[in-house]
Design an enzyme around this catalytic site. Structure first.
Site, short mmCIF file in Angstrom:
data_model
loop_
_atom_site.label_atom_id
_atom_site.label_comp_id
_atom_site.label_asym_id
_atom_site.label_seq_id
_atom_site.Cartn_x
_atom_site.Cartn_y
_atom_site.Cartn_z
N GLY A 205 13.79 9.91 53.02
CA GLY A 205 14.06 11.30 53.34
C GLY A 205 15.51 11.62 53.63
CE LYS A 206 19.00 7.22 51.33
NZ LYS A 206 17.65 6.69 51.04
CD GLU A 423 -7.24 -12.64 44.16
OE1 GLU A 423 -6.81 -12.36 45.30
OE2 GLU A 423 -6.49 -12.79 43.18
#
Length: 615
Positions: A205-206, A423
């Protein structure tokens, strides 16, 4: 040939065609209809001619006869001597009239040629002006700034609309106050900050923060990308910097925002062009404008980058970028606020729990969360629903984190079995080890990233830093799939290549960067592999000897081997769960946390009971 050149040639062709058409129309004559003098005289002898109109030419004795026969038919006869033909016609007693000689048109002979020249000149002037100022050539605007100006009233974004960045907004609030009431600060001798550098990972969010500051302060906002300064022509970048600051002075107080400033402000002396490199000339001009002999009062320069480590030290000093604000990934409360902002225009079902989504998205940035809800909305639209359900968000979470599932891919039963045990090995370690997990989803459905299956953990808390124990457990989890294959099939596959790479990277950083090795010691031997400065690396020597390199390799191997042995002991202890998990995966292809944890007995080993297996 570029687009501009092609359009210029097209204009030339059109002009030439118009001129040729004009000349052709001017020379156009009515063609001879085949009516001969002998036929005309024969018709006069037979008394078939009713009326004759003679039309003489202006400069010659020639002309034309417009003949109307008694049957109503009209004919045209071209003759070389109209006077002679007039006497012949009158001798036969035919009604004959002579039209007046046509006069020259002053408009066609004098005004029209001048008008054509003027129109052509105006057309070329407008065409060349549009080529120079428009998007094609911009030949006259190389040195002009490309910054886009947004006036104060046009920017509707304020700090109140930025969610999840509470501390960052508090730091920037001082800038807003200075722009609104500079006298309050100058009265006590305070100097306005000349620059604010926003650093952080992509998507935090700069850029949004910079827009919000301009909207909050209600001042003009110049926005430009760092790459817009640099061109192939030397001196263009520096000229654009001068022009941008000159324009900003006319709108002061204002904000100049340079996005991705690392494109123009990289450390000098690291390129191959020496001091005359165009990028370095641009940086030099930027340094002068921010804090040089000229004073740019009322101009605040804001910049954003995710590579602050490669910026030139001269631009980072106080007086240029006085403030350096780190825009980090949001915490769980910030993620929930961001989710609420992005969910405003999306109809959510009753089962959607934004708080639970915020807890399960540790490490997500604001852009990631926006993308997550957008993918969920797409899933709802594809299912022809008018609202988003929790299941849509779960599917989007897997798609964003791992990749879209390829359920239609044909896989042999042997490969399915190998994947199921692989997995299951990861999942057991996620469940047993205290600092990783718990398991969120286990699947043997191939994904778009090339994986045959996946095990997704569910981080329940945000962590600011990693411990040695946590990194050891990460290595053990990465090796779990390879260990399960070895235990069950007495063979190994290439499916664990990415896991081995990840484990090796973590172990090497523990030794070279974090000083977590007893044999090597608390010394940093990291070569900073992320840096890509060719100019500097050509003459860069290693910061350790070959002997130390060998010790580092041996220490990394020791850590990997030790983690492999401990992880194997844990999986062997839970071999019954390994088989049950693989069997369930082969039946359902995907299981959730509750289904996986139900495979364990009601008795769970406590962390202190695993002291012999854990580091």
């Amino acid at each position: 040939m570029n687009k501009s050149g092609k359009s210029i040639y097209l204009y030339f062709v059109v002009i030439i065609c118009l001129l040729l058409f004009t000349v052709w129309v001017g020379t156009l004559r009515v063609p001879n209809s085949g009516y001969t003098r002998g036929e005309f005289e024969r018709q006069m002898e037979n008394n078939e001619v009713a009326v004759v109109t003679i039309c003489p030419n202006k400069d010659t004795s020639a002309g034309s006869l417009e003949v109307i026969l008694k049957n109503g038919e009209e004919r045209v006869l071209y003759v070389t001597d109209v006077t002679q033909m007039e006497s012949v016609v009158r001798a036969h007693g035919i009604d004959c009239s002579v039209e007046s000689v046509p006069e020259e048109s002053w408009f066609l002979n004098s005004v029209l040629p001048i008008l054509i020249v003027v129109v052509v000149c105006v057309f070329f002037f407008v065409m060349m002006n549009s080529q120079n100022s428009g998007g094609g050539g911009k030949m006259m605007n190389f040195g002009k700034s490309r910054a886009r100006l947004t006036m104060g009233g046009e920017n509707k974004i304020t700090l109140g609309e930025v969610a999840g960045l509470k501390e960052e907004k508090e730091e920037l609030q001082e800038i807003v106050e200075f722009l609104k009431e500079p006298g309050k600060f100058t009265k006590v001798g305070a100097r306005i900050p000349k620059g604010v550098l926003l650093e952080g990972a992509p998507g935090t969010g700069k850029t949004l923060l910079a827009k919000a500051i301009a909207g909050e302060a209600n001042v003009p906002f110049f926005s430009i990308s760092g790459s817009d300064f640099v061109e192939m022509f030397v001196g263009v970048g520096a000229s654009r910097v001068r022009d941008m600051f000159a324009e900003a002075k006319r709108h002061a107080p204002c904000i100049i925002f340079i996005d991705e400033i690392d494109a123009v402000a990289r450390r000098r002396g690291t390129g191959m062009g020496g001091g005359h490199d165009e990028r370095e000339q641009t940086l030099n001009q930027l340094l002068v404008e921010m804090d040089g002999f000229g004073v740019n009062e009322g101009i605040i320069v804001m910049a954003a980058t995710n590579r602050v480590d490669i910026l030139d030290p001269a631009i980072l000093r106080p007086g240029r970028f006085d403030r350096k604000i780190t825009v980090a990934s949001p915490d769980v409360r910030g993620r929930e606020d961001i989710l609420k902002v992005h969910a405003k225009n999306k109809p959510l079902g009753d089962d959607v729990d934004l708080q639970q989504i915020a807890q399960t998205t540790a490490g997500f940035t604001g852009a990631d969360l926006e993308n997550l809800l957008n993918e969920a909305a797409i899933n709802a639209a594809m299912d022809k629903r008018a609202f988003v359900r929790q299941e849509d968000i779960k599917r989007a979470f897997i798609k964003v984190g791992i990749g879209a599932e390829k359920k239609s891919r044909i896989i042999s039963e042997k490969e399915k079995k190998i994947t199921a045990y692989h997995e299951a090995g990861h999942a057991i370690l996620f469940h047993v080890l205290p600092d990783v997990g718990p398991v969120y989803t286990v699947s043997i459905i191939p994904t778009g990233l090339g994986a045959a299956g996946y095990t997704m953990p569910l981080p329940e808390k945000d962590e600011m830093f990693l411990t040695k124990g946590k990194m050891i457990e990460d290595i053990m989890v990465s090796l779990g799939g390879r260990i399960a294959e070895e235990i069950i099939f007495d063979d190994i596959t290439t499916g664990a290549s990415s896991d081995i790479k990840k484990a090796t990277k973590v172990a090497r950083r523990m030794v070279t960067r974090y000083g977590m090795s007893d044999n090597i010691g608390v010394i940093n031997y990291d070569d900073d592999d992320d840096e890509v400065f060719i100019g500097r690396d050509l003459a860069h020597a290693k910061n350790h000897s070959e002997l130390v390199s060998g010790e580092i390799d041996r220490e990394v191997k020791t850590i990997i081997d030790d983690c492999y042995r401990k992880a194997k002991d844990i999986i062997m202890e839970h071999e019954d769960v390994l088989h049950k998990c693989a069997k369930l995966l082969l039946e359902k292809e995907k299981i959730n946390r509750a289904e996986f944890e139900s495979l364990f007995d009601t008795y769970y080993p406590q962390p202190e009971e695993l002291s012999g297996l854990l580091p």
